[in-house]
Design an enzyme around this catalytic site. Structure first.
Site, PDB file in Angstrom:
ATOM      1  N   ASP A 103       4.503   3.206  -0.621  1.00 41.87           N
ATOM      2  CA  ASP A 103       4.242   3.267   0.760  1.00 41.87           C
ATOM      3  C   ASP A 103       3.676   4.675   1.105  1.00 41.87           C
ATOM      4  O   ASP A 103       4.303   5.510   0.796  1.00 41.87           O
ATOM      5  CB  ASP A 103       5.624   2.766   1.569  1.00 41.87           C
ATOM      6  CG  ASP A 103       6.101   1.394   1.642  1.00 41.87           C
ATOM      7  OD1 ASP A 103       5.137   0.620   1.054  1.00 41.87           O
ATOM      8  OD2 ASP A 103       7.164   0.975   1.897  1.00 41.87           O
ATOM      9  N   ASP A 121      -4.379   4.030  -2.249  1.00 34.33           N
ATOM     10  CA  ASP A 121      -5.504   4.118  -1.645  1.00 34.33           C
ATOM     11  C   ASP A 121      -5.551   5.170  -0.579  1.00 34.33           C
ATOM     12  O   ASP A 121      -6.375   5.202  -0.046  1.00 34.33           O
ATOM     13  CB  ASP A 121      -5.583   2.820  -0.778  1.00 34.33           C
ATOM     14  CG  ASP A 121      -4.370   2.827   0.329  1.00 34.33           C
ATOM     15  OD1 ASP A 121      -3.244   2.865  -0.378  1.00 34.33           O
ATOM     16  OD2 ASP A 121      -4.831   2.714   1.486  1.00 34.33           O
TER      17      ASP A 121
HETATM   18  C1  LIG Z   1       2.439  -1.236  -0.888  1.00 32.39           C
HETATM   19  S1  LIG Z   1       3.431  -2.236  -1.635  1.00 32.39           S
HETATM   20  C2  LIG Z   1       2.759  -2.221  -3.221  1.00 32.39           C
HETATM   21  C3  LIG Z   1       3.443  -3.515  -4.186  1.00 32.39           C
HETATM   22  C4  LIG Z   1       2.779  -3.403  -5.685  1.00 32.39           C
HETATM   23  N1  LIG Z   1       2.995  -2.283  -6.367  1.00 32.39           N
HETATM   24  C5  LIG Z   1       1.212  -3.690  -5.508  1.00 32.39           C
HETATM   25  O1  LIG Z   1       0.690  -2.646  -5.794  1.00 32.39           O
HETATM   26  O2  LIG Z   1       0.839  -4.779  -5.211  1.00 32.39           O
HETATM   27  C6  LIG Z   1       5.083  -1.228  -1.907  1.00 32.39           C
HETATM   28  C7  LIG Z   1       6.155  -1.839  -2.250  1.00 32.39           C
HETATM   29  O3  LIG Z   1       7.118  -1.015  -2.813  1.00 32.39           O
HETATM   30  C8  LIG Z   1       8.286  -1.523  -2.007  1.00 32.39           C
HETATM   31  N2  LIG Z   1       9.326  -0.297  -1.928  1.00 32.39           N
HETATM   32  C9  LIG Z   1       8.884   0.594  -0.908  1.00 32.39           C
HETATM   33  N3  LIG Z   1       9.633   1.623  -1.024  1.00 32.39           N
HETATM   34  C10 LIG Z   1      10.686   1.359  -1.996  1.00 32.39           C
HETATM   35  C11 LIG Z   1      11.805   1.936  -2.488  1.00 32.39           C
HETATM   36  N4  LIG Z   1      12.185   3.140  -2.269  1.00 32.39           N
HETATM   37  N5  LIG Z   1      12.508   1.144  -3.387  1.00 32.39           N
HETATM   38  C12 LIG Z   1      12.187   0.143  -3.857  1.00 32.39           C
HETATM   39  N6  LIG Z   1      10.990  -0.635  -3.371  1.00 32.39           N
HETATM   40  C13 LIG Z   1      10.100   0.072  -2.544  1.00 32.39           C
HETATM   41  C14 LIG Z   1       7.980  -2.060  -1.025  1.00 32.39           C
HETATM   42  O4  LIG Z   1       8.969  -3.056  -0.591  1.00 32.39           O
HETATM   43  C15 LIG Z   1       6.724  -2.823  -1.459  1.00 32.39           C
HETATM   44  O5  LIG Z   1       7.094  -3.982  -1.989  1.00 32.39           O
END
Ligand SMILES: C[S@@+](CC[C@H](N)C(=O)[O-])C[C@H]1O[C@@H](n2cnc3c(N)ncnc32)[C@H](O)[C@@H]1O
Length: 204
Positions: A114, A150
């Site tokens: 994120d 990105d």
């Molecule tokens: C933008 S998505 C990208 C998912 C995957 N890596 C992809 O590229 O398709 C970010 C993912 O990280 C998870 N996420 C964000 N912060 C996190 C954290 N601190 N601990 C675990 N998961 C997290 C979100 O729930 C989400 O599924």
């Protein structure tokens, strides 16, 4: 920890944590002791399930905080009969700091974390000035952190914090790894949004 996860065809690939203050015993998590790679924020494991399928000689853990997404890791992994894939539903930094045994991972994959684009929210970013220290403790000597995003500003922060570390060296991402796309990456590609990648290797 759920010992069912140690069987070669467990009912679930999701590791049930009996305790969140004791580190995982990897020998109880996977049927075979093999080099371990971890994806932090694995989403629905579009990358990890495919990469685990291509690399049966390594073990993989996907870390994800959202239940619906980590359940997809479970479904994909079981459908593909992957004995080398497991998921843990927890926050990524906590996993690195408190659950992963020290010097256990040959690679950490962090793809499209994120971005927290607003300036006042940037302290929430996973890859911050503390992250190289967490990665150093988690990796084996010579282990690698693979990053994709990105967001140019976040990419700048990633390269800056690893560039400031004396124990990591920038390396190229191997072509066969770069070819395995994540779901978010595929969406960005489809929209014509450029993505960035970098890799940093811990000194041996
Ligand atoms: C933008 S998505 C990208 C998912 C995957 N890596 C992809 O590229 O398709 C970010 C993912 O990280 C998870 N996420 C964000 N912060 C996190 C954290 N601190 N601990 C675990 N998961 C997290 C979100 O729930 C989400 O599924």
């Amino acid at each position: 920890m759920n010992l069912r996860a140690a069987e070669s065809a467990p009912a679930s690939l999701l590791v049930e944590l009996d305790s969140i203050v004791e580190r995982l015993v990897l020998a109880q998590v996977f049927p075979k002791p093999q080099p371990l790679e971890v994806e932090l924020g694995c989403g629905d494991a579009s990358f990890l399930a495919e990469y685990a399928r291509q690399n049966p000689g390594r073990n993989f853990i996907g870390v994800e905080r959202l239940l619906g997404r980590i359940q997809k890791l479970d479904r994909k992994g079981r459908r593909a009969g992957l004995a080398n894939l497991r998921g843990v539903r927890i926050e990524s930094s906590y996993f690195l700091q408190y659950l992963l045994p020290p010097n256990a991972a040959a690679a950490l994959h962090i793809y499209f974390p994120d971005p927290w684009p607003k300036k006042k929210h940037r302290r929430h970013r996973l890859i911050n000035e503390n992250f190289p220290g967490l990665a150093r403790a988690a990796l084996v000597p010579g282990g690698v952190v693979f990053l994709r995003t990105d967001d140019p500003d976040y990419f700048g922060q990633m390269t800056e914090v690893f560039g400031a570390s004396r124990v990591f060296q920038k390396i190229e991402t191997p072509g066969e790894l770069a070819e395995v796309l994540t779901d978010f990456e595929r969406d960005f590609n489809a929209q014509g949004i450029p993505t960035l990648r970098a890799a940093f290797q811990l000194n041996r």
